[in-house]
Design a protein around this motif. Structure first.
Motif, PDB file in Angstrom:
ATOM      1  N   ALA A  21       0.823  -1.207   0.000  1.00 12.65           N
ATOM      2  CA  ALA A  21       0.000   0.000   0.000  1.00 12.65           C
ATOM      3  C   ALA A  21       0.862   1.265   0.000  1.00 12.65           C
ATOM      4  O   ALA A  21       0.614   2.201  -0.753  1.00 12.65           O
ATOM      5  CB  ALA A  21      -0.909  -0.011   1.231  1.00 12.65           C
ATOM      6  N   GLY A  23       3.637   3.456  -1.078  1.00 11.21           N
ATOM      7  CA  GLY A  23       4.534   3.496  -2.231  1.00 11.21           C
ATOM      8  C   GLY A  23       4.750   4.928  -2.671  1.00 11.21           C
ATOM      9  O   GLY A  23       4.543   5.863  -1.889  1.00 11.21           O
ATOM     10  N   LEU A  24       5.134   5.071  -3.930  1.00 11.83           N
ATOM     11  CA  LEU A  24       5.399   6.420  -4.439  1.00 11.83           C
ATOM     12  C   LEU A  24       4.154   7.300  -4.283  1.00 11.83           C
ATOM     13  O   LEU A  24       4.254   8.505  -4.111  1.00 11.83           O
ATOM     14  CB  LEU A  24       5.805   6.348  -5.905  1.00 11.83           C
ATOM     15  N   GLY A  25       2.993   6.670  -4.326  1.00 14.46           N
ATOM     16  CA  GLY A  25       1.728   7.401  -4.190  1.00 14.46           C
ATOM     17  C   GLY A  25       1.623   8.177  -2.888  1.00 14.46           C
ATOM     18  O   GLY A  25       0.968   9.213  -2.838  1.00 14.46           O
ATOM     19  N   PHE A 229      -6.093   3.860  -5.119  1.00 17.25           N
ATOM     20  CA  PHE A 229      -4.748   3.607  -5.630  1.00 17.25           C
ATOM     21  C   PHE A 229      -3.792   3.367  -4.472  1.00 17.25           C
ATOM     22  O   PHE A 229      -2.970   2.465  -4.490  1.00 17.25           O
ATOM     23  CB  PHE A 229      -4.261   4.789  -6.477  1.00 17.25           C
ATOM     24  N   SER A 230      -3.929   4.193  -3.458  1.00 16.93           N
ATOM     25  CA  SER A 230      -2.981   4.125  -2.355  1.00 16.93           C
ATOM     26  C   SER A 230      -3.078   2.819  -1.570  1.00 16.93           C
ATOM     27  O   SER A 230      -2.075   2.306  -1.100  1.00 16.93           O
ATOM     28  CB  SER A 230      -3.198   5.318  -1.419  1.00 16.93           C
ATOM     29  N   SER A 232      -3.791  -0.042  -2.773  1.00 16.77           N
ATOM     30  CA  SER A 232      -3.535  -1.178  -3.682  1.00 16.77           C
ATOM     31  C   SER A 232      -4.754  -2.093  -3.805  1.00 16.77           C
ATOM     32  O   SER A 232      -4.634  -3.311  -3.854  1.00 16.77           O
ATOM     33  CB  SER A 232      -2.358  -2.050  -3.216  1.00 16.77           C
ATOM     34  N   VAL A 237      -3.826  -7.818  -5.525  1.00 17.22           N
ATOM     35  CA  VAL A 237      -2.702  -7.975  -4.597  1.00 17.22           C
ATOM     36  C   VAL A 237      -3.174  -8.418  -3.207  1.00 17.22           C
ATOM     37  O   VAL A 237      -2.683  -9.401  -2.644  1.00 17.22           O
ATOM     38  CB  VAL A 237      -1.919  -6.645  -4.457  1.00 17.22           C
ATOM     39  N   SER A 335       4.692  -6.759  -4.883  1.00 17.05           N
ATOM     40  CA  SER A 335       3.355  -7.268  -4.546  1.00 17.05           C
ATOM     41  C   SER A 335       2.551  -7.499  -5.824  1.00 17.05           C
ATOM     42  O   SER A 335       1.751  -8.432  -5.909  1.00 17.05           O
ATOM     43  CB  SER A 335       2.627  -6.298  -3.610  1.00 17.05           C
ATOM     44  N   LEU A 336       2.797  -6.647  -6.819  1.00 18.88           N
ATOM     45  CA  LEU A 336       2.097  -6.824  -8.094  1.00 18.88           C
ATOM     46  C   LEU A 336       2.573  -8.100  -8.782  1.00 18.88           C
ATOM     47  O   LEU A 336       1.804  -8.829  -9.397  1.00 18.88           O
ATOM     48  CB  LEU A 336       2.348  -5.611  -8.994  1.00 18.88           C
TER      49      LEU A 336
HETATM   50  N1  PFF Z   1      -0.228   1.655  -3.477  1.00 19.63           N
HETATM   51  C1  PFF Z   1       0.948   2.040  -4.196  1.00 19.63           C
HETATM   52  C2  PFF Z   1       1.253   3.497  -3.969  1.00 19.63           C
HETATM   53  O1  PFF Z   1       0.488   4.183  -3.278  1.00 19.63           O
HETATM   54  O2  PFF Z   1       2.250   3.965  -4.499  1.00 19.63           O
HETATM   55  C3  PFF Z   1       0.868   1.792  -5.660  1.00 19.63           C
HETATM   56  C4  PFF Z   1       0.356   0.443  -5.978  1.00 19.63           C
HETATM   57  C5  PFF Z   1       1.041  -0.679  -5.571  1.00 19.63           C
HETATM   58  C6  PFF Z   1      -0.824   0.305  -6.599  1.00 19.63           C
HETATM   59  C7  PFF Z   1       0.548  -1.921  -5.757  1.00 19.63           C
HETATM   60  C8  PFF Z   1      -1.316  -0.939  -6.821  1.00 19.63           C
HETATM   61  C9  PFF Z   1      -0.638  -2.045  -6.369  1.00 19.63           C
HETATM   62  F1  PFF Z   1      -1.150  -3.236  -6.559  1.00 19.63           F
END
Ligand code: PFF
Length: 492
Positions: A21, A23-25, A229-230, A232, A237, A335-336
């Protein structure tokens, strides 16, 4: 039947899900979106979206994976045989994302080395676009592959393949480092940021609430899409990760913990970024809104400028910053991969290691386009379509299929399952969130996005580029997913 692999401990699972969850986001997207949509007031729609849609869907995905002990496609097939395609579609979207996510990580590798001598010089924008990416004039002038970006991509993939080597067993160990290290780095950046002159100005832009913004539906939609998005969600996943949990594991508690850890990290990311932007504005005499930029430019243009301006230990902070991005990104990326390989292993009972390799090689080939001189354009298009359509479609269909069409084996069975293992019980509120609140939010989101795309191509790219990098990929994923749904699984 061979015993399903399992996490070594509850902590290993918690860290792996949290690592995916976070990540870069969290570091550049959340702060920027927050600033754009009302500053401190954005936290209200964000928290509403988190509790009304994010956490309920996380509980749904955890329960699905845990109950059936299978990754997305076959877990959905247990609900109804015609649902398997949705799981494959989710995994294909995940593949699309990881193909470019790893190229951005390849940039980070390069920038970590550039930090040693601060080789971006004074014109960080020129360095990024002209020297580093050698960005071509337009999306169809592909040019050649950039060798150093390609090298960064390969390094990233070696790291990923090693991290998922034996599946949950290896991942469960690696995440102890890849989750805690970026937290430590972030803590250093928050402290560093807050102690710089001008920090307060940056923070007041970030946190001063503009309550008028709450009347704008766009703000609410931005909050929902950021939450999905954040966390995931919608990529298969969390279903795969929960399927490796031992039978007696708490679902609801874990869903809350992972989601709150993600939200907390995003908030801290905002503190680090905005205090530093305040310092930047203070030193250059610009205003804070002028220095707030979105997307890759924040990490690769604005931040390098700030690093060069720091009073001491510039290279140290530069290396630390890109190391933080790399460790933030790697557990999201693997995770992807894990979601995809688990799907293939469940269906065809193949050996894990060759599949990991095959997956990595396929993703490097798919990612080649993003390492070319036109790479940034294609990355931008694919990113937009995967996260704005792919994710939203999966999450919406999960709600509709599990909530209405196949509710007996869907929401009813999953609620019973979650309650049988969890300390906190889910009640009516959860059903309302899955059946009403989330689908309504997602349908509005989808309709508005489609209308926007009918009106004009994304970012004014040529329609053909938008078609190739967006619609065509989604259609192809859909067709492949349907075909995979029809292929019989081994032993099943
Ligand atoms: N959640 C990650 C982020 O916030 O950067 C991006 C991400 C990772 C999206 C894994 C989807 C995923 F399956």
């Amino acid at each position: 039947m061979a015993k399903r692999e399992q996490w070594a401990s509850r902590t290993a699972f918690f860290l792996a899900a949290t690592g995916s969850a976070i990540g870069l986001g969290n570091i550049w997207r959340f702060p920027y979106i927050c600033f754009k949509y009302g500053g401190g007031a954005f936290l209200i729609p964000y928290l509403v979206a988190l509790f009304s849609a994010g956490i309920p869907l996380m509980i749904l995905e955890f329960s699905l994976g845990h109950k059936y002990q299978l990754s997305a496609p076959l877990a959905l097939a247990k609900v109804h045989k015609n649902l398997e395609w949705l799981g494959w579609f989710a995994l294909l979207v995940a593949f699309g994302i990881v193909a470019y996510y790893t190229v951005i990580m390849g940039w980070c590798f390069n920038y970590m080395f550039h930090s040693i001598k601060l080789s971006w010089g004074e014109n960080t924008g020129g360095f990024f676009y002209e020297k580093f990416l050698a960005l071509s004039k337009n999306v169809f002038t592909i040019g050649s592959i950039r060798p150093l970006i390609f090298a960064g991509l390969i390094a990233t993939w070696i790291w990923i393949v090693l991290s998922v080597w034996k599946g949950a067993k290896t991942v469960g160990k690696v995440v102890y480092v890849t989750v805690t290290l970026p937290w430590l780095c972030l803590l250093i950046f928050v402290i560093r940021g807050l102690t710089l002159p001008g920090a307060i100005d940056g923070l007041s832009y970030y946190l001063t609430p503009n309550f008028a913004a709450l009347k704008d539906p766009k703000v609410w939609l931005a909050a929902y899409s950021q939450v999905f998005f954040s966390l995931s969600i919608g990529f298969g996943v969390m279903i795969a990760y929960a399927s490796f949990l031992p039978k007696k594991s708490d679902i609801v508690n874990n869903a809350f913990l992972v989601s709150l850890a993600d939200a907390g990290t995003a908030f801290a990311g905002g503190l680090a970024v905005f205090s530093t932007l305040g310092y930047y504005a203070h030193t250059t005499g610009l205003s804070v809104p002028d220095v707030v930029k979105s997307g890759p430019s924040l990490a690769f243009i604005t931040y390098p400028t700030i690093i060069s301006l720091l009073p001491f230990a510039c290279s140290f902070f530069g290396i630390l910053f890109f190391l933080m991005l790399l460790t933030l990104g790697v557990d999201s990326a693997f995770s992807l991969v894990e979601a995809g390989t688990a799907g293939i292993i469940d269906k065809w009972k193949k050996k894990r290691i060759p599949i990991n390799f095959a997956f990595g090689i396929a993703a490097v080939i798919a990612g080649l386009i993003f390492t070319t001189k036109a790479g940034l354009y294609w990355l931008d298009i694919v990113d937009y379509f995967m996260s704005n359509f792919g994710l939203v479609i999966v999450a919406l269909l999960e709600c509709i299929f599990l909530g209405y069409l196949y509710r007996e084996k869907g929401i009813v069975a999953l609620r019973e399952h979650a309650n049988s293992v969890s300390e906190i019980k889910v009640g009516k509120w959860w059903e309302i969130c899955i059946k009403v609140v989330t689908p309504i939010a997602l349908i509005i989101l989808l309709v508005l996005t489609v209308i926007e795309r009918i009106k004009g191509a994304y970012e004014n790219y040529p329609r053909l580029a938008e078609f190739l990098g967006g619609w065509l990929i989604l259609i192809a994923f859909f067709v492949v997913a349907i075909i995979l749904n029809r292929v019989r699984s081994k032993g099943g």
